[in-house]
Design a protein around this motif. Structure first.
Motif, PDB file in Angstrom:
ATOM      1  N   MET A   1      67.702 -30.267 -27.834  1.00 30.52           N
ATOM      2  CA  MET A   1      66.435 -30.616 -27.287  1.00 30.52           C
ATOM      3  C   MET A   1      66.484 -32.141 -27.747  1.00 30.52           C
ATOM      4  SD  MET A   1      63.723 -27.523 -27.678  1.00 30.52           S
ATOM      5  CE  MET A   1      62.355 -28.512 -27.056  1.00 30.52           C
ATOM      6  N   GLN A   2      66.772 -32.375 -29.015  1.00 29.51           N
ATOM      7  CA  GLN A   2      66.732 -33.761 -29.560  1.00 29.51           C
ATOM      8  C   GLN A   2      67.919 -34.587 -29.068  1.00 29.51           C
ATOM      9  OE1 GLN A   2      66.963 -32.889 -33.911  1.00 29.51           O
ATOM     10  NE2 GLN A   2      64.852 -32.515 -34.209  1.00 29.51           N
ATOM     11  N   GLU A   3      68.891 -33.960 -28.764  1.00 25.01           N
ATOM     12  CA  GLU A   3      69.888 -34.912 -28.249  1.00 25.01           C
ATOM     13  C   GLU A   3      69.627 -35.443 -26.855  1.00 25.01           C
ATOM     14  OE1 GLU A   3      73.456 -32.547 -28.410  1.00 25.01           O
ATOM     15  OE2 GLU A   3      74.275 -33.579 -30.163  1.00 25.01           O
ATOM     16  N   HIS A   4      69.189 -34.288 -26.116  1.00 22.42           N
ATOM     17  CA  HIS A   4      68.674 -34.562 -24.566  1.00 22.42           C
ATOM     18  C   HIS A   4      67.359 -35.610 -24.463  1.00 22.42           C
ATOM     19  CE1 HIS A   4      71.801 -31.685 -24.069  1.00 22.42           C
ATOM     20  NE2 HIS A   4      71.987 -32.295 -22.713  1.00 22.42           N
ATOM     21  N   LEU A   5      66.462 -35.154 -25.418  1.00 24.08           N
ATOM     22  CA  LEU A   5      65.146 -35.920 -25.369  1.00 24.08           C
ATOM     23  C   LEU A   5      65.567 -37.704 -25.649  1.00 24.08           C
ATOM     24  CD1 LEU A   5      62.494 -33.930 -26.740  1.00 24.08           C
ATOM     25  CD2 LEU A   5      62.696 -34.339 -24.437  1.00 24.08           C
TER      26      LEU A   5
END
Length: 230
Positions: free
Chosen positions: A222-226
């Motif tokens: 999630m952090q990567e894509h956010l």
């Protein structure tokens, strides 16, 4: 701007743990506080015991009501690949099938992810964490299911995890064929030389260290894509 992520799955996504009497408790709130990254709101729609059929019905219901989400995490297979063990014990020489047989599982998964995509919600799949077949066998046989008769049909206790692996691999292959994002949860567990301590006493749920591994893996994705979006 806050990104909404819906999560659909079974009791694993509710961070469910058995106590010493095999009563189940949910730890999802503390997990969310720890792992949901800033800028993201997780709407957890997981249901204990859910199969892909239940997930499809719930997702269609939410889409009809209007799902304001960028992503939907879709995590099924763990209950789909299970069996009616009392029936197995009653007839160990018979033919028995998973709760959701593979062709139906994949077809329903395709219909579910397509419904999300058509409404502008990106489906995100994940592989399944391993289970401990012996612990699970002991768990579901504790109230009278004949263990020896189950083993007569099953062959060996760890064959239970091979069904889990089969469905997990099928999800990974489906994600590759459909070009859908896949969170490598199973791989994150298998990288540990000894992941036994991450699996709960019933063999199928996780300990808190297991949920830390599960949700840290999801959170990393999630952090990567956010960050890409931002």
């Amino acid at each position: 701007m806050e990104t909404q992520v819906y999560a659909y799955g079974d009791s694993l996504l509710k961070a469910t743990m058995p106590d010493e009497n095999f009563r189940y408790h949910f730890h999802i709130n503390e997990i969310i506080d720890k792992y949901v990254p800033a800028g993201c709101k997780l709407i957890n729609r997981a249901k204990m015991g859910a199969t892909i059929r239940k997930g499809k019905a719930l997702i269609e219901h939410d889409l009809e009501r209007g799902m304001d989400a960028k992503y939907a995490l879709v995590d099924f297979g763990g209950n789909d690949c299970d069996f009616d063990w009392a029936e197995v014990a009653a007839n160990p020489e018979g033919e028995h099938h998973c709760h959701t047989e593979m062709p139906e599982f994949l077809q329903t998964l395709k219909e579910t992810t397509s419904a999300l995509s058509e409404q502008g919600v990106q489906p995100v799949l994940m592989t399944l964490p391993p289970i401990d077949g012996q612990r699970y066998l002991d768990f579901f046989c504790r109230n009278g299911v004949d263990k020896e008769r189950v083993l007569q049909w099953l062959g060996d206790a760890q064959a239970i995890d091979r069904y889990q692996a089969w469905y997990s691999d099928a999800v990974a292959q489906f994600a590759a064929e459909e070009k859908l994002p896949l969170i490598p949860v199973r791989e994150a567990f298998l990288q540990e030389r000894d992941f036994s301590g991450m699996i709960a006493s019933d063999g199928i749920h996780l300990t808190m260290s297991g949920y830390d591994r599960l949700y840290s893996t999801i959170s990393h994705w999630m952090q990567e894509h956010l960050s890409v979006e931002n």
